[in-house]
Design an enzyme around this catalytic site. Structure first.
Site, short mmCIF file in Angstrom:
data_model
loop_
_atom_site.label_atom_id
_atom_site.label_comp_id
_atom_site.label_asym_id
_atom_site.label_seq_id
_atom_site.Cartn_x
_atom_site.Cartn_y
_atom_site.Cartn_z
N ASP A 69 -25.89 7.72 -24.33
CA ASP A 69 -26.51 6.56 -23.33
C ASP A 69 -27.47 7.05 -22.99
OD1 ASP A 69 -22.98 6.76 -24.19
OD2 ASP A 69 -22.33 6.15 -22.10
N LYS A 107 -18.99 4.21 -28.31
CA LYS A 107 -17.60 4.36 -27.51
C LYS A 107 -17.63 3.52 -26.84
CE LYS A 107 -19.85 7.43 -23.55
NZ LYS A 107 -20.08 5.97 -22.70
N CYS A 157 -20.74 8.63 -17.05
CA CYS A 157 -20.29 8.87 -18.51
C CYS A 157 -20.81 10.24 -18.77
CB CYS A 157 -20.85 8.16 -19.69
SG CYS A 157 -20.59 6.32 -19.88
#
Length: 198
Positions: free
Chosen positions: A13, A87, A120
């Site tokens: 990310d 995701k 995350c």
């Protein structure tokens, strides 16, 4: 440290939208520089990289697909042959084929970095360890932000970052620095490298 010859580097990310996050100040301003150096050394050693991107389904999120914030930061885009995993939740293993890809490639060790340390990265790391992968987290290639505690106090981002890395190192795997991984990738340490991406 030693790297397994199956080790895969997973970038989590590293997206432009996090620069727009309406939150407290972030820690580790050198995160991107460390992460880019890590990626360059890893790719130079011809080892496998997986890139993860969060495609948010939360209304108004800066990571919403189709918005500028969803894009990966410059230098963190997947190169040819490197898979992009998208995701919708914190863990890169939920609702994706990441585990299937890793198992099919015979991966035993995963090396993680990215944003955010306590969200995350931590969630993916904990799941990776619970799934039986040998876990390495590159702590100085992660960052997070200051946040308010349930009783309203402000907890600084560096404290949150260090606490999460500490628990990951205590229970789930090893936390290392970028320089340690780069050293482990040196020519004398990389026998067996050069396998294909999962």
């Amino acid at each position: 440290m030693q790297l397994d010859d199956t080790a895969v580097l997973i970038s989590i990310d590293v997206q432009q939208g996090f620069d727009l996050r309406p939150s407290g100040p972030r820690n580790n301003p050198d995160m991107e520089a460390h992460a880019l150096a890590l990626l360059a050394a890893w790719r130079a050693a011809r080892r496998s990289v997986v890139v993860v991107r969060h495609d948010s389904i939360q209304p108004g999120s800066p990571l919403t697909p189709g918005t500028p914030g969803n894009a990966l930061k410059r230098g963190f885009e997947p190169q040819p042959g490197e898979p992009l995993i998208t995701k919708h939740v914190n863990s890169a293993f939920i609702g994706t084929d990441l585990e299937t890809r890793l198992r099919a490639a015979g991966v035993r060790q995963v090396v993680l970095f990215g944003i955010a340390t306590d969200m995350c990265v931590s969630t993916t790391a904990r799941m990776a360890a619970n799934l039986g992968f040998d876990l390495v987290v590159v702590g100085d290639a992660c960052h997070t932000w200051s946040q308010h505690t349930p009783d309203g106090a402000l907890l600084d981002g560096e404290t949150i970052h260090r606490v999460h890395l500490t628990t990951l190192n205590s229970e789930f795997g090893r936390v290392v620095r970028t320089a340690q991984v780069i050293q482990a990738l040196s020519p004398s340490a990389q026998a067996g490298a050069g396998h294909t991406a999962p």
